[in-house]
Design an enzyme around this catalytic site. Sequence first.
Site, mmCIF file in Angstrom:
data_model
loop_
_atom_site.group_PDB
_atom_site.id
_atom_site.type_symbol
_atom_site.label_atom_id
_atom_site.label_comp_id
_atom_site.label_asym_id
_atom_site.label_seq_id
_atom_site.Cartn_x
_atom_site.Cartn_y
_atom_site.Cartn_z
ATOM 1 N N LYS A 12 48.450 48.337 37.948
ATOM 2 C CA LYS A 12 50.347 47.939 38.137
ATOM 3 C C LYS A 12 50.801 48.217 37.610
ATOM 4 O O LYS A 12 50.504 48.882 36.399
ATOM 5 C CB LYS A 12 50.410 47.171 39.173
ATOM 6 C CG LYS A 12 49.589 46.283 40.290
ATOM 7 C CD LYS A 12 49.281 45.140 42.032
ATOM 8 C CE LYS A 12 48.476 45.132 42.107
ATOM 9 N NZ LYS A 12 48.947 44.410 43.127
ATOM 10 N N HIS A 95 48.839 52.272 49.050
ATOM 11 C CA HIS A 95 48.847 50.699 48.650
ATOM 12 C C HIS A 95 50.385 50.085 48.743
ATOM 13 O O HIS A 95 50.669 50.572 49.059
ATOM 14 C CB HIS A 95 49.207 50.636 46.966
ATOM 15 C CG HIS A 95 48.976 48.978 46.300
ATOM 16 N ND1 HIS A 95 49.233 47.784 46.404
ATOM 17 C CD2 HIS A 95 47.197 48.425 45.351
ATOM 18 C CE1 HIS A 95 48.768 46.746 45.824
ATOM 19 N NE2 HIS A 95 48.028 47.079 45.831
#
Length: 250
Positions: A12, A95
């Site tokens: 991330k 995502h």
Amino acid sequence: MARKFFVGGNFKMNGTKESIKSIVKGLNEAQLDSNVEVVIAPPALYLQLARDELTKAGVEVAAQNVYDKPNGAYTGEISVSQLKDLDVHWTILGHSERRTLLKETDEVVASKTKFAVDGGVSVIWCCGESLEEREAGKTVEVVERQLAAVAAKVSAGDWSKIVIAYEPIWAIGTGKVATVQQAQEVHEAIRKWLRANVGEAVADETRILYGGSVNGKNCKDLAKEKDIDGFLVGGASLKPEFVDIINSNL
């Protein structure tokens, strides 16, 4: 047929040059199960660094996103050809953080998925439901809707370049995790949908990962389930326990 276990690490928006080098060094030096395919996804700024530092066989690098146009005036985006230029052959798409925070629709995710696989980049394609949808009994309905959008774009042959990651939104970064039974039920439903709507071979061969606060403590029990073929790991991929998760199928 036996599906090769797969573990992805989604960093991330975390990391520095120093920390990325440290994580990669740890993977290079670790004893990893040779029967597991591993892909790490650092922030875009560090894709080249991770690619250059990785020496471990069986460990690849993924982008966290890619655009569905070949090039042009698309500020801030990354193209499939640019990933391949860096020797990066994977990307994460769909995502929940991109679906919810950046408002990517099922159709946008499907378009990106088609563009990636057509260009030779494999996809970790994410799906999952919110807490409200889970409590309303709509989990399977939501996941099937997301699947249908992709299936409308890609051919049966394209699925060999797609790994599915089921990530219940309510269990991402919250410390909550679906029970083993809850996770297996959704994985089984995904495989059933593929069998009915795409084909037997795709259903049997497509790997379905679980993501949602996976850690070194819960990974072994999850890995035992027949329809759970690995994990897409968030925060734990930044920690030494990532190696334990990779080796959870031993």
